[in-house]
Design an enzyme around this catalytic site. Structure first.
Site, PDB file in Angstrom:
ATOM      1  N   LYS A 190       0.824  -1.061   0.364  1.00 35.50           N
ATOM      2  CA  LYS A 190      -0.219  -0.115   0.091  1.00 35.50           C
ATOM      3  C   LYS A 190       0.524   1.369   0.355  1.00 35.50           C
ATOM      4  O   LYS A 190       1.359   1.059   0.743  1.00 35.50           O
ATOM      5  CB  LYS A 190      -0.980  -0.100   0.782  1.00 35.50           C
ATOM      6  CG  LYS A 190      -1.724   1.328   1.343  1.00 35.50           C
ATOM      7  CD  LYS A 190      -2.460   1.768   2.048  1.00 35.50           C
ATOM      8  CE  LYS A 190      -2.251   2.475   3.194  1.00 35.50           C
ATOM      9  NZ  LYS A 190      -1.931   3.923   2.784  1.00 35.50           N
ATOM     10  N   SER A 244       6.200   6.831   9.849  1.00 34.42           N
ATOM     11  CA  SER A 244       5.954   7.653  11.723  1.00 34.42           C
ATOM     12  C   SER A 244       5.791   6.308  12.872  1.00 34.42           C
ATOM     13  O   SER A 244       4.957   5.046  13.167  1.00 34.42           O
ATOM     14  CB  SER A 244       4.220   7.932  11.878  1.00 34.42           C
ATOM     15  OG  SER A 244       3.727   7.965  11.893  1.00 34.42           O
ATOM     16  N   THR A 245       6.352   6.773  14.106  1.00 34.76           N
ATOM     17  CA  THR A 245       5.895   5.889  15.345  1.00 34.76           C
ATOM     18  C   THR A 245       4.690   5.215  15.465  1.00 34.76           C
ATOM     19  O   THR A 245       4.123   4.162  16.298  1.00 34.76           O
ATOM     20  CB  THR A 245       6.636   6.411  16.506  1.00 34.76           C
ATOM     21  OG1 THR A 245       8.570   6.562  15.893  1.00 34.76           O
ATOM     22  CG2 THR A 245       6.628   5.908  17.706  1.00 34.76           C
ATOM     23  N   CYS A 299      13.749  10.016   8.067  1.00 35.22           N
ATOM     24  CA  CYS A 299      13.677   9.846   8.890  1.00 35.22           C
ATOM     25  C   CYS A 299      15.143   9.380  10.157  1.00 35.22           C
ATOM     26  O   CYS A 299      15.301   9.964  11.398  1.00 35.22           O
ATOM     27  CB  CYS A 299      13.038   8.046   9.503  1.00 35.22           C
ATOM     28  SG  CYS A 299      14.578   7.028   8.158  1.00 35.22           S
ATOM     29  N   GLU A 401      10.481  14.533  17.335  1.00 31.21           N
ATOM     30  CA  GLU A 401      10.227  14.533  15.115  1.00 31.21           C
ATOM     31  C   GLU A 401       9.675  15.664  14.633  1.00 31.21           C
ATOM     32  O   GLU A 401       8.998  15.775  14.473  1.00 31.21           O
ATOM     33  CB  GLU A 401       9.879  13.232  14.320  1.00 31.21           C
ATOM     34  CG  GLU A 401      10.920  13.140  13.912  1.00 31.21           C
ATOM     35  CD  GLU A 401      10.138  11.453  12.718  1.00 31.21           C
ATOM     36  OE1 GLU A 401       8.982  11.359  12.814  1.00 31.21           O
ATOM     37  OE2 GLU A 401      11.325  11.508  12.030  1.00 31.21           O
TER      38      GLU A 401
HETATM   39  P1  NAD Z   1       2.507   7.340   8.576  1.00 31.63           P
HETATM   40  O1  NAD Z   1       2.627   6.838   9.750  1.00 31.63           O
HETATM   41  O2  NAD Z   1       1.296   9.131   8.708  1.00 31.63           O
HETATM   42  O3  NAD Z   1       1.957   6.800   7.296  1.00 31.63           O
HETATM   43  C1  NAD Z   1       3.182   5.650   6.692  1.00 31.63           C
HETATM   44  C2  NAD Z   1       1.781   4.622   5.645  1.00 31.63           C
HETATM   45  O4  NAD Z   1       1.217   4.172   7.243  1.00 31.63           O
HETATM   46  C3  NAD Z   1       0.968   5.486   4.980  1.00 31.63           C
HETATM   47  O5  NAD Z   1       0.993   4.664   3.981  1.00 31.63           O
HETATM   48  C4  NAD Z   1      -0.080   5.705   5.923  1.00 31.63           C
HETATM   49  O6  NAD Z   1      -1.302   5.195   5.087  1.00 31.63           O
HETATM   50  C5  NAD Z   1      -0.099   3.831   6.710  1.00 31.63           C
HETATM   51  N1  NAD Z   1      -1.080   4.243   7.672  1.00 31.63           N
HETATM   52  C6  NAD Z   1      -1.104   5.683   8.402  1.00 31.63           C
HETATM   53  N2  NAD Z   1      -2.058   4.723   9.053  1.00 31.63           N
HETATM   54  C7  NAD Z   1      -2.667   3.557   9.314  1.00 31.63           C
HETATM   55  C8  NAD Z   1      -2.696   2.592  10.116  1.00 31.63           C
HETATM   56  N3  NAD Z   1      -3.781   2.780  10.959  1.00 31.63           N
HETATM   57  N4  NAD Z   1      -2.848   1.481  10.200  1.00 31.63           N
HETATM   58  C9  NAD Z   1      -2.409   0.898   8.748  1.00 31.63           C
HETATM   59  N5  NAD Z   1      -1.590   1.576   8.201  1.00 31.63           N
HETATM   60  C10 NAD Z   1      -1.319   3.700   8.570  1.00 31.63           C
HETATM   61  O7  NAD Z   1       4.150   8.538   8.346  1.00 31.63           O
HETATM   62  P2  NAD Z   1       3.827   9.399   7.191  1.00 31.63           P
HETATM   63  O8  NAD Z   1       4.203  10.736   7.502  1.00 31.63           O
HETATM   64  O9  NAD Z   1       3.868   8.760   5.832  1.00 31.63           O
HETATM   65  O10 NAD Z   1       6.145   9.516   6.896  1.00 31.63           O
HETATM   66  C11 NAD Z   1       7.017   9.626   7.679  1.00 31.63           C
HETATM   67  C12 NAD Z   1       7.088   8.899   9.169  1.00 31.63           C
HETATM   68  O11 NAD Z   1       8.037   7.944   8.306  1.00 31.63           O
HETATM   69  C13 NAD Z   1       7.896   9.784  10.051  1.00 31.63           C
HETATM   70  O12 NAD Z   1       7.854   9.511  11.358  1.00 31.63           O
HETATM   71  C14 NAD Z   1       9.481   9.430   9.490  1.00 31.63           C
HETATM   72  O13 NAD Z   1      10.527   9.217  10.621  1.00 31.63           O
HETATM   73  C15 NAD Z   1       9.306   7.902   9.044  1.00 31.63           C
HETATM   74  N6  NAD Z   1       9.779   7.457   8.525  1.00 31.63           N
HETATM   75  C16 NAD Z   1      10.799   6.376   9.566  1.00 31.63           C
HETATM   76  C17 NAD Z   1      11.530   5.741   7.794  1.00 31.63           C
HETATM   77  C18 NAD Z   1      12.272   4.613   8.649  1.00 31.63           C
HETATM   78  O14 NAD Z   1      12.728   3.410   7.879  1.00 31.63           O
HETATM   79  N7  NAD Z   1      13.508   4.021  10.044  1.00 31.63           N
HETATM   80  C19 NAD Z   1      11.802   5.754   7.084  1.00 31.63           C
HETATM   81  C20 NAD Z   1      11.071   6.745   6.357  1.00 31.63           C
HETATM   82  C21 NAD Z   1      10.024   7.708   6.901  1.00 31.63           C
END
Ligand code: NAD
Length: 501
Positions: A190, A244-245, A299, A401
């Site tokens: 997804k 995100s966390t 991240c 963050e």
């Molecule tokens: P997000 O958590 O909002 O979304 C990430 C994905 O999760 C999206 O595809 C979203 O649709 C999905 N999602 C959201 N709610 C969900 C749920 N309840 N159940 C299942 N899927 C769900 O994160 P974002 O805003 O897209 O990305 C930014 C975050 O990602 C930052 O916190 C960043 O640090 C983190 N990040 C981490 C890494 C790593 O490798 N550690 C790499 C890139 C980004």
């Protein structure tokens, strides 16, 4: 009126594309069952780039069922066959680096020449690297008792649900698709609702190079609906998530009822320590790369810098001069633009809110500290590269963050103090140490609570080397051999050779 399954678009750099809008299931683009769509917004203009179909529960079930059927024969494919197909994906991406770079820039706000095309290189390296592994996945013979033969085979898990974020839409998908496929799994991936466009072009490649229908399914959809549906589907064996966390925690919970394996790559607040003995020019260069690249939406961004007090003001002067001169802000298709817009209005507002918090908390603004509304940039989601100095350990801008081009700089006197400051957050993803003293460098590396340590660099990611975090930054690893093992499970086979018992 229902949305057509492709729309013709000419990108601002003249690239003509046929944008798929459907859900890629069984090697075909299909409409979502209830016809719901997502508008994907251009970060430079705020206008709609394109709309795509959004998967909901029923569509997710259809995609999972397609994968389930495909797994029956895909699990019997040879490693050599899988390696050849993965190499073909790498070839296609390499041949069309510029084309995919344009699409990725348009979709995500990355500046094309200074940023997006390097993500395509990353995808190429990743598919090639795991293509090489596909025929080298082996178990062990375990010999304890001469009357017994025992061995392990490393099997694929089956159907993998992959959920990716918007900051590296293609690269984060490549990190997940390539090892999972090399190991013989099938996938429902997804995309992020913020950046659903570029991965639909990659979806086409899987069909073109000859992956059987159902092995790779790529769907657009919202997290709460499509994401949750993947996490609770009993046929899905594992969820691999980057985001995100806060979402990582929700995913862990949702996947627990069906006891799925889960890997989580989540947020970070990575420290960068600069000792007085460091090569200061190098430290300045990497400090800027570590926070200003990709608009700070990384991240592992080294978003907290700690500088030894004797060189503190000098470092601030040099960093601010370097960022001002070498990090030009502009739209995605300006050739020399390095820092593009934040990905969305919501992210722009979130980052601006943190800038406001930092000012109220009493941090000193050394550079930026506001939105960039010069000329045409006023239409998009631009924030000036921002440097806060004199930060204190418990400020929110130090603990939380921000995910934008905003760095907090503080000072330390001793190595012990630097380590204490570095470890004083709930995250543990990356970390960086600048010093010429090798003993100190390695001692600090062992004391730092992080999944990755860069000595005299920052954000130096490499497909051969494991990537991931500790504490609230996640569970499991991607990349390297460790990343591959996350997509296999050992089966133990005991053979009684001597009629024991
Ligand atoms: P997000 O958590 O909002 O979304 C990430 C994905 O999760 C999206 O595809 C979203 O649709 C999905 N999602 C959201 N709610 C969900 C749920 N309840 N159940 C299942 N899927 C769900 O994160 P974002 O805003 O897209 O990305 C930014 C975050 O990602 C930052 O916190 C960043 O640090 C983190 N990040 C981490 C890494 C790593 O490798 N550690 C790499 C890139 C980004």
């Amino acid at each position: 009126m229902s949305l057509p399954l492709t729309v013709d678009v000419t990108l601002p750099d003249g690239t003509k594309i046929e944008q798929p809008t459907g859900l890629f299931i069984n090697n075909e683009f299909v409409k979502s069952k209830n016809g719901n769509t997502i508008d994907s917004i251009n970060p430079s203009t705020g206008e709609v780039n394109a709309s795509v179909y959004a998967a909901e529960d029923e569509d997710v079930t259809i995609a999972v069922n397609a994968a389930k059927t495909a797994f029956k024969s895909w699990k019997k494919s040879t490693g050599v066959e899988r390696g050849i197909l993965l190499n073909k994906i790498a070839d296609k991406l390499e041949e069309q680096r510029d084309y995919f770079g344009s699409i990725e820039a348009w979709d995500s706000g990355k500046t094309k020449e200074q940023n997006a095309v390097y993500d395509i290189d990353e995808c190429v390296s990743c598919f090639r690297y795991y293509a090489g592994w596909a025929d080298k996945i082996t178990g062990k013979v375990i010999q304890n008792d001469p009357k017994k033969l025992a061995y392990t085979v490393h099997e694929p898990l089956g159907i993998i649900g992959q959920i990716v974020p918007w900051n590296y839409p293609l690269a984060m998908a490549a990190w997940k698709l390539a090892p999972a496929l090399a190991a013989g799994n099938v996938i429902v991936l997804k995309t992020s609702e913020i950046t659903p466009l570029s991965l639909l072009h990659v979806a086409k490649l899987f069909k073109e190079v000859g992956f059987p229908p159902g092995v790779v399914n790529i769907i657009s959809g919202y997290g709460k609906t499509a994401g949750t549906a993947l996490c609770v589907n009993p046929d899905v064996a594992k969820i691999a998530f980057t985001g995100s966390t806060a979402t990582g925690k929700l995913i862990s919970k949702a996947a627990s009822d069906t006891m799925k394996a889960v890997t989580l790559e989540c947020g970070g607040k990575s420290p960068l320590i600069i000792r007085a003995d460091a090569d200061l020019d190098q430290a300045v260069k990497w400090a800027a790369i570590g926070i200003m690249s990709n608009q700070g939406q990384i991240c592992t961004a080294t978003s907290r810098i700690y500088v030894q007090e004797t060189i503190y003001e000098k470092f601030l002067d040099l960093l601010s001069k370097h960022v001002k001169e070498d990090y030009k802000q502009g739209t995605m298709f300006e050739e020399d633009a390095v820092v593009g817009p934040q990905v969305s209005e919501q992210q722009r507002d979130k980052v601006l809110n943190y800038i406001d918090i930092g000012k109220k908390e009493g941090a000193r603004v050394v550079l930026g500290g506001e939105a960039n509304t010069e000329g045409d940039l006023s239409k998009g989601f631009f924030i000036k590269p921002t440097i806060f100095a004199d930060v204190k350990p418990n400020m929110r801008i130090v603990q939380e963050e921000i995910f934008g081009p905003v760095v907090s700089v503080g000072k330390f006197s001793t190595d012990e103090e630097a380590l204490e400051l570095a470890n004083n957050v709930s995250y543990g993803l990356g970390s960086a140490i600048f010093t010429k003293d090798l003993v100190v460098a390695h001692t600090m590396a062992s004391e730092i609570e992080a999944g990755m340590v860069w000595i005299n660099s920052s954000n130096d990611s490499d497909v051969h080397i494991p990537f991931g975090g500790v504490k609230l930054s996640g569970v499991g690893r991607e990349l390297g051999e460790y990343g591959l093992t996350m997509y296999t499970q050992p089966k133990a086979i005991h053979v009684n050779l001597g009629n024991v018992l």
